[in-house]
Design a protein around this motif. Sequence first.
Motif, PDB file in Angstrom:
ATOM      1  N   GLY A 168     -13.080  43.982 -40.465  1.00 27.44           N
ATOM      2  CA  GLY A 168     -12.392  44.241 -39.209  1.00 27.44           C
ATOM      3  C   GLY A 168     -11.357  43.179 -38.892  1.00 27.44           C
ATOM      4  O   GLY A 168     -10.243  43.487 -38.434  1.00 27.44           O
ATOM      5  N   VAL A 169     -11.707  41.917 -39.122  1.00 28.54           N
ATOM      6  CA  VAL A 169     -10.753  40.835 -38.860  1.00 28.54           C
ATOM      7  C   VAL A 169      -9.545  40.950 -39.777  1.00 28.54           C
ATOM      8  O   VAL A 169      -8.395  40.789 -39.347  1.00 28.54           O
ATOM      9  N   ILE A 170      -9.780  41.236 -41.054  1.00 26.21           N
ATOM     10  CA  ILE A 170      -8.671  41.347 -42.003  1.00 26.21           C
ATOM     11  C   ILE A 170      -7.723  42.478 -41.622  1.00 26.21           C
ATOM     12  O   ILE A 170      -6.494  42.337 -41.693  1.00 26.21           O
ATOM     13  N   LEU A 171      -8.270  43.612 -41.182  1.00 26.76           N
ATOM     14  CA  LEU A 171      -7.452  44.793 -40.914  1.00 26.76           C
ATOM     15  C   LEU A 171      -6.832  44.807 -39.528  1.00 26.76           C
ATOM     16  O   LEU A 171      -5.757  45.386 -39.330  1.00 26.76           O
ATOM     17  N   ARG A 202     -10.103  22.705 -34.377  1.00 29.29           N
ATOM     18  CA  ARG A 202      -8.960  21.920 -34.875  1.00 29.29           C
ATOM     19  C   ARG A 202      -8.421  22.503 -36.164  1.00 29.29           C
ATOM     20  O   ARG A 202      -7.203  22.564 -36.380  1.00 29.29           O
ATOM     21  N   LEU A 203      -9.309  22.943 -37.035  1.00 30.43           N
ATOM     22  CA  LEU A 203      -8.883  23.501 -38.317  1.00 30.43           C
ATOM     23  C   LEU A 203      -8.065  24.769 -38.139  1.00 30.43           C
ATOM     24  O   LEU A 203      -7.153  25.052 -38.923  1.00 30.43           O
ATOM     25  N   PRO A 242      -6.868  32.824 -41.201  1.00 30.32           N
ATOM     26  CA  PRO A 242      -7.545  32.468 -42.456  1.00 30.32           C
ATOM     27  C   PRO A 242      -8.846  31.706 -42.231  1.00 30.32           C
ATOM     28  O   PRO A 242      -9.795  31.867 -43.017  1.00 30.32           O
ATOM     29  N   THR A 243      -8.908  30.906 -41.178  1.00 26.66           N
ATOM     30  CA  THR A 243     -10.146  30.177 -40.890  1.00 26.66           C
ATOM     31  C   THR A 243     -11.263  31.138 -40.528  1.00 26.66           C
ATOM     32  O   THR A 243     -12.398  30.999 -41.005  1.00 26.66           O
TER      33      THR A 243
END
Length: 242
Positions: A179-182, A67-68, A76-77
């Motif tokens: 990895g998630v950020i890029l 849900r968030l 961002p979560t």
Amino acid sequence: MSELRGNQWLILPTLVFLGVVSTAVGSLGAPLLPTIARMDEVSLGDSQWALTISLLTGAVAAPVLGRLSDGHRRRPTIVGVLAIVTAGCVLAAIPLGFGWLLVGRAMQGIGLGLVPLGIAVARDALPPEKAAPGIALLGVTSAAGLGIGCPVAGVITEFLGLSAAFWAGAVLTMVALVGVILIVPDAPARPRRRLDALGAVLLTVTIAGFLLVCSQGPVWGWISMQLLSVAVISVLVGAVWV
């Protein structure tokens, strides 16, 4: 579909790595319990909380994170949860005592709720012809992570010590975070929805209570006042949530 960050072909490998690392780190525990009991001078029964508490927080985190992370909050979560898991690994690696180890393990367990978020990313970011097999691959590899974490942690602990297992988890989680950020793209634009904070708290208490009853029944006694009290509170809070 929103503009991709990085190369599209790297999205699925990144999500697979995310799923394996999050489930492997969250499931650390079973082969480490005797070492935890010895080093922190607690009983083997008490040391089992190092495994139980991460599974509890993981079960609670899954619906709450779902849900968030709705809409624009998904990426961002994921980043925020990976940061929490990394901090939890570091906290567990530092010899501060059994209580702080449990806090770190609870933080690590939150990462178990990342699997459905990774599947949601694959659904939105991958081409239609690759989304279905990609989601299936994520399901298989994430489940494999539950089995990988225990033997690998056991080997590391045997040769390098207990702290090394958690430091390894911190490094792997940090790699997944980068990895998630890029690479992982933002979610497609969707209407903003209000986060029901009270509902999330009530659901958390309900799920945690029921899981606590199931996990601690043999220890506390199925008709003990302590267990019955937790069960009643869970039912009442769940009724309010409904």
